[in-house]
Design a protein around this motif. Structure first.
Motif, PDB file in Angstrom:
ATOM      1  N   TRP A  40      -4.791  58.939 -52.154  1.00 45.09           N
ATOM      2  CA  TRP A  40      -3.938  58.624 -50.995  1.00 45.09           C
ATOM      3  C   TRP A  40      -4.087  57.112 -50.773  1.00 45.09           C
ATOM      4  O   TRP A  40      -4.736  56.669 -49.838  1.00 45.09           O
ATOM      5  CB  TRP A  40      -4.423  59.421 -49.788  1.00 45.09           C
ATOM      6  CG  TRP A  40      -3.483  59.569 -48.638  1.00 45.09           C
ATOM      7  CD1 TRP A  40      -3.369  58.744 -47.558  1.00 45.09           C
ATOM      8  CD2 TRP A  40      -2.536  60.634 -48.407  1.00 45.09           C
ATOM      9  NE1 TRP A  40      -2.428  59.225 -46.688  1.00 45.09           N
ATOM     10  CE2 TRP A  40      -1.902  60.376 -47.179  1.00 45.09           C
ATOM     11  CE3 TRP A  40      -2.172  61.777 -49.114  1.00 45.09           C
ATOM     12  CZ2 TRP A  40      -0.923  61.229 -46.639  1.00 45.09           C
ATOM     13  CZ3 TRP A  40      -1.202  62.611 -48.590  1.00 45.09           C
ATOM     14  CH2 TRP A  40      -0.588  62.341 -47.362  1.00 45.09           C
ATOM     15  N   GLY A  45       0.457  58.372 -48.115  1.00 42.44           N
ATOM     16  CA  GLY A  45       0.229  58.961 -49.419  1.00 42.44           C
ATOM     17  C   GLY A  45       0.827  58.243 -50.604  1.00 42.44           C
ATOM     18  O   GLY A  45       1.397  57.163 -50.485  1.00 42.44           O
ATOM     19  N   ALA A 452      -6.004  60.593 -44.122  1.00 44.49           N
ATOM     20  CA  ALA A 452      -5.645  60.611 -45.536  1.00 44.49           C
ATOM     21  C   ALA A 452      -5.992  61.988 -46.092  1.00 44.49           C
ATOM     22  O   ALA A 452      -7.063  62.528 -45.796  1.00 44.49           O
ATOM     23  CB  ALA A 452      -6.400  59.520 -46.300  1.00 44.49           C
TER      24      ALA A 452
END
Length: 474
Positions: A40, A45, A452
């Motif tokens: 990520w 992302g 993340a």
């Protein structure tokens, strides 16, 4: 012939061979399509679209909650972490001794301290390196930096709340170059520099703020990743806004989407040439924050959604080549409390299967008809729970896979929710508390950082710590 028949029965297996065999089997299992994992490395992302494409997510979370793998102390900040090549990067702010936070979050008196770039080992949470620099905070809501780092093969790029863009060697943390966006002609915006850096083809692209691109001071600027030199700068506006740029492809043409408080724009990411521009607003208080969302709809074509707290939502459609675009619909309510479609604050809505899902400015999770913007349903069940309306209450929405109705929702309580969202409504499958909300600037404890989701784990931070928890039980 079977290998076992070739080995004398009185000779023990070589432990080194067994070790190598186990490692090889583990490698094969990790490479299996059934156990796909992703880093990520930037905001929202790998593809900057917030979609969680890893496999192996369970049907529901464990009854006891997600397993916490490690915790590490950090300072204040809204900036989410980035995960790249076994390292976790996050930024924070540590106030100077005796320099307390203003009691009024809108107070813009100078708060001295240091911003830091921290690098942790992804598996253990061990601090690998830290880089710090002095800064005086002058922005409202001064808990810390806002922008998620961006990492490429060699470097990590970070943007501080007062406009310090820094490029560091991702392994050693050694500073390669730095830039400062603010000067006498370009002061810090009210809520600091929030736009997350975008790395593309040897350039790092940021909203820099500026009203004179002809003399090197544009709203959006591309810097050479090796040297920090300006490659191009474009657009002019009194305020830069806070929305993060994205790159999309429509009609076979890559386009950089840059949204400021007075216009929606499509640019050539290589040169900064403006392909098209649509007037917008001007947005009240410069609040263009939520990242624009792109989606190809089989019936309507390539679409972009823009949503703000005060100005509502605008749906734009790409048209042909050479690139251009036009407004499909615009929906704005009476004000940010009596809203119409979705008035997103900072969590980007999702476009999927002919519908829009997003969180309104007072916390309602809503579903809209994509064609019209008409509201189909709304609920507080994923955001404020029993509290009802809460100003700026939010949750970040992550679709699970490129199709389907499963989502992960990370809300301001520090809860991660697995749920289905479809035109029939919101259905919670399971919920796990991951991290405590520590920021009280809006008058209640909130967690406004975006996590993340990388390699079967969630990485999330508040103003005290960053935590890593397992998503897949491993």
């Amino acid at each position: 012939m079977h290998a076992a028949l070739l080995r004398p029965s009185n000779i023990a297996p070589n432990p080194m061979i067994r070790h190598v065999s186990l490692c090889f089997a583990l490698l094969l299992s990790l490479c299996s399509p059934g156990l796909r994992a992703d880093d990520w490395p930037q905001w929202f992302g790998p593809k900057r679209d917030g979609i969680y494409r890893e496999t192996g997510l369970p049907d529901r979370f464990p009854r006891e909650g997600l397993k916490i793998l490690w915790r590490a102390p950090v300072g204040g900040g809204y900036a989410g972490p980035a995960v790249s090549d076994r390292r976790v990067y996050v930024t924070d702010f540590v106030a100077s001794s005796g320099a307390g936070r203003p009691s009024n979050p809108f107070d813009r008196s100078t708060q001295p301290g240091v911003e830091r770039v921290l690098c942790f080992d992804e598996s253990t949470g061990k601090l690998l390196w830290s880089d710090s620099y002095a800064v005086g905070y002058t922005m409202s809501y001064s808990a810390g930096p806002r922008a998620t780092p961006a990492a490429d093969a060699d470097h990590v790029y970070t943007l501080g709340g007062e406009g310090d863009l820094r490029c560091a060697d991702r392994i050693s943390g050694k500073l390669v170059w730095s830039k400062r966006f603010t000067n006498d002609r370009n002061p810090t915006p009210m809520w600091g520099f929030d736009s997350h850096p975008l790395v593309d083809n040897g350039k790092v692209i940021c909203l820099t703020g500026g009203s004179d691109p002809q003399h090197g001071h544009g709203v959006v600027t591309a810097f050479d990743t090796r040297t920090g030199d300006v490659v191009w700068t474009a657009l002019a506006a009194k305020e830069p806004g806070y929305a993060s740029p994205i790159i999309v492809t429509s009609g076979g043409v890559r386009q950089l989407i840059a949204w400021d408080p007075i216009s929606i724009n499509g640019l050539d990411p290589q040169t900064g040439t403006v392909y098209w521009s649509i007037p917008f607003g001007p947005a009240k208080m410069g609040m263009t924050i939520a990242t624009p969302r792109f989606r190809h709809d089989p019936e309507m074509g390539d679409l972009l959604l823009f949503s703000t707290q005060y100005d509502g939502s605008t749906l734009v459609r790409f048209e042909g080549n050479p690139p251009k675009a036009s407004v499909v619909w615009k929906r704005a309510g009476k004000n940010d409390r009596k809203t119409d479609a979705i008035h997103a604050v900072f969590s980007p809505p999702v476009l999927r299967d002919g519908h829009i899902y997003g969180v309104d400015s007072y916390g309602q999770l809503r579903c809209l008809d994509l064609k019209t913007g008409d509201r189909l349903w709304s609920t507080f069940d994923a955001t404020t729970y029993d509290a009802g309306e809460q100003k700026w209450a939010t949750a970040f929405l992550f679709p699970v896979g490129d199709a389907g109705d499963r989502y992960l929702l990370a809300n301001e309580h520090g809860d991660l929710i697995l749920a289905t969202l479809n035109p029939q409504g919101y259905h919670e499958i399971s919920r796990s508390h991951v991290l405590d909300p520590t920021n009280r600037d809006p008058g209640r404890p909130v967690l406004w950082s975006c996590p993340a989701l990388a390699n079967g784990r969630i990485f999330w931070r508040n103003d005290r710590e960053i935590v890593c928890a397992s998503l897949n039980g491993r």
